[in-house]
Design a protein around this motif. Structure first.
Motif, PDB file in Angstrom:
ATOM      1  N   GLN A  63       0.390  -0.862  -0.424  1.00  0.00           N
ATOM      2  CA  GLN A  63      -0.266  -0.266   0.662  1.00  0.00           C
ATOM      3  C   GLN A  63       1.087   1.286  -0.026  1.00  0.00           C
ATOM      4  O   GLN A  63       2.093   0.740   0.815  1.00  0.00           O
ATOM      5  CB  GLN A  63      -0.635   0.363   1.623  1.00  0.00           C
ATOM      6  CG  GLN A  63      -1.890   0.703   0.853  1.00  0.00           C
ATOM      7  CD  GLN A  63      -3.113   0.785   2.603  1.00  0.00           C
ATOM      8  OE1 GLN A  63      -2.335   0.364   3.452  1.00  0.00           O
ATOM      9  NE2 GLN A  63      -3.996   0.991   2.088  1.00  0.00           N
TER      10      GLN A  63
ATOM     11  N   ILE B 284      -1.773   0.874  -9.386  1.00  0.00           N
ATOM     12  CA  ILE B 284      -2.471   1.362  -8.254  1.00  0.00           C
ATOM     13  C   ILE B 284      -3.439   1.637  -8.058  1.00  0.00           C
ATOM     14  O   ILE B 284      -3.474   2.416  -9.309  1.00  0.00           O
ATOM     15  CB  ILE B 284      -1.251   2.285  -7.338  1.00  0.00           C
ATOM     16  CG1 ILE B 284      -0.406   1.049  -6.904  1.00  0.00           C
ATOM     17  CG2 ILE B 284      -1.593   2.052  -6.336  1.00  0.00           C
ATOM     18  CD1 ILE B 284      -0.342   0.301  -6.408  1.00  0.00           C
TER      19      ILE B 284
ATOM     20  N   PHE C  84      -7.268   3.614  -6.327  1.00  0.00           N
ATOM     21  CA  PHE C  84      -7.313   4.927  -5.120  1.00  0.00           C
ATOM     22  C   PHE C  84      -9.022   4.467  -5.044  1.00  0.00           C
ATOM     23  O   PHE C  84      -9.826   5.421  -6.136  1.00  0.00           O
ATOM     24  CB  PHE C  84      -7.044   6.215  -5.024  1.00  0.00           C
ATOM     25  CG  PHE C  84      -5.316   6.547  -5.349  1.00  0.00           C
ATOM     26  CD1 PHE C  84      -4.815   6.544  -3.821  1.00  0.00           C
ATOM     27  CD2 PHE C  84      -5.086   6.465  -6.738  1.00  0.00           C
ATOM     28  CE1 PHE C  84      -3.956   6.802  -4.127  1.00  0.00           C
ATOM     29  CE2 PHE C  84      -4.100   6.288  -6.338  1.00  0.00           C
ATOM     30  CZ  PHE C  84      -2.832   6.562  -5.503  1.00  0.00           C
TER      31      PHE C  84
ATOM     32  N   SER D 247      -3.178   4.167  -1.305  1.00  0.00           N
ATOM     33  CA  SER D 247      -3.740   4.005  -2.243  1.00  0.00           C
ATOM     34  C   SER D 247      -4.848   2.544  -1.365  1.00  0.00           C
ATOM     35  O   SER D 247      -4.158   2.603  -0.641  1.00  0.00           O
ATOM     36  CB  SER D 247      -2.901   3.483  -3.183  1.00  0.00           C
ATOM     37  OG  SER D 247      -2.062   2.222  -2.879  1.00  0.00           O
TER      38      SER D 247
END
Length: 393
Positions: A64, A102, A104, A120
């Motif tokens: 993360q 990645i 969000f 994230s």
């Protein structure tokens, strides 16, 4: 008692993780780079992509990322973030390696307002202790990253056709990498100023004495191995704002926010002493010791132990004087009593000149008489007694 982080998995399985590795996972800090003031005088970069080469100090089965605009002077917008393995032993070249997105909240981009931090979603993939990864961050807005002399392995390319990545020296907006670790007995935050930050060090990946500490930790059995997160900031002070907010103010941002933090190795104070004035404006030993006690009290409230480091020699540095050297010696004497911190690392003894104890050893002095070179930083990392960093029981 620390409040556990509550996380929502993103459901992105990139590779199989053995079932045994999924028992009692703990989120833990694996890499850090504390935010610092970018300042109005910093050059503006156009919208584009940064690549950061990051060396992890924890193994795990997910990661993360935390991005910070805490010290920025304008809002930013992240349009894309990816993670990939590097193509070579150095640099940020990917050369076609698998790129993992990645997200969000399930989305590829996110706003990064001035003064704010974003985290994230977890990315599921196997991660090794000591592994290097390339984090690529694309901004759709101009940026003004803070400068650094560390030579960190990062590169920038503007959002333009055929734009090439070029190496730059700037602090990353990436401030923390956490991993979901099947075994994370302890996490150490190295907290300090430029000497912790790694200023003038030549090794971008080892990065100062905390990098050497991480190398030593990697050799221990997993049950005793701590991750190491470097939260040093060049110019930082304990009592007043310098480059970024004071140590006391940034405790919550740069220590308490690190998941599974169990220990802090604290080395600060030379900038308070050297940067102070005279007379009523002079920093006294008791001023600094009171600041240390406040830091320790905040850590103890969260169950975190603080190991204090003695302040390294710097008499011939431009902002020091014989009177200020006396303050440094008095502070170190108090640290060595063992009554200020939960343990002591005698960094001064590791790098001082036996023939002139107020100075760095000649072979550790790069010429500014303040910042140890790579050999000196290595000696500092070797001076940490690993028994002080015992796993939580």
């Amino acid at each position: 008692m620390r409040i556990p982080m509550i996380l929502t998995a993103c459901g992105l399985a990139l590779s199989a993780v053995p079932a045994a590795a999924q028992t009692a996972p703990v989120w833990a800090g694996a890499w850090g780079y504390a935010p610092a003031d970018s300042g109005a005088g910093e050059p503006v970069q156009p919208a584009g992509t940064y690549r950061y080469r990051v060396r992890l100090s924890q193994a795990g089965n997910a990661m993360q990322l935390t991005f910070s605009n805490a010290e920025g002077d304008a809002p930013l917008a992240i349009s894309q973030v990816t993670v990939a393995s590097p193509a070579g032993a150095v640099g940020t070249d990917l050369r076609g390696n698998t790129v993992h997105p990645i997200v969000f909240g399930g989305k590829p981009g996110i706003a990064l307002p001035k003064g704010r931090t974003v985290i994230s979603d977890p990315l599921v993939l196997p991660l090794m202790n000591g592994q290097d990864v390339i984090v690529s961050v694309t901004f759709s807005t101009p940026t003004r990253p803070g400068r650094t002399n560390l030579g960190m392995e990062m590169a920038f390319a503007p959002s333009a056709p055929q734009a090439a990545f070029t190496p730059i020296k700037a602090r990353p907006y990436l401030s923390l990498v956490s991993v979901r670790a099947p075994a994370a007995p302890c996490t150490v935050v190295a907290f300090g100023d430029s000497i912790t930050d790694g200023y003038l060090g030549l090794s971008a990946q080892t990065r100062g004495w905390p990098g050497r500490l991480a190398e030593r930790m990697a050799q221990l059995p997993a049950a005793r191995r701590c991750g190491v997160v470097n939260m040093g900031i060049s110019g930082n002070r304990v009592l007043r704002a310098g480059r970024a907010v004071s140590a006391l103010e940034r405790f919550w941002r740069d220590v308490a926010s690190v998941p599974n933090v169990t220990h802090v190795v604290f080395l600060e104070g030379i900038n308070d002493i050297g940067g102070s004035g005279s007379g009523a404006d002079a920093v006294t030993p008791e001023d600094l010791l009171n600041g240390y006690r406040q830091f320790v009290a905040r850590a103890h409230a969260l169950g975190i132990k603080v190991i204090g480091g003695t302040i390294t020699p710097a008499l011939k540095a431009g902002y020091m004087s014989p009177a200020k050297e006396q303050v440094r010696q008095a502070v170190n004497a108090a640290i060595r009593t063992g009554k200020v911190f939960d343990g002591v690392v005698d960094f001064e003894a590791a790098v001082r000149n036996p023939a002139a104890p107020a100075d760095l050893r000649p072979e550790f002095d790069p010429g500014d008489h303040l910042h140890p070179n790579d050999a000196g930083l290595r000696a500092m990392g070797d001076a940490v007694n690993l028994a002080l960093l015992t796993p939580k029981g």
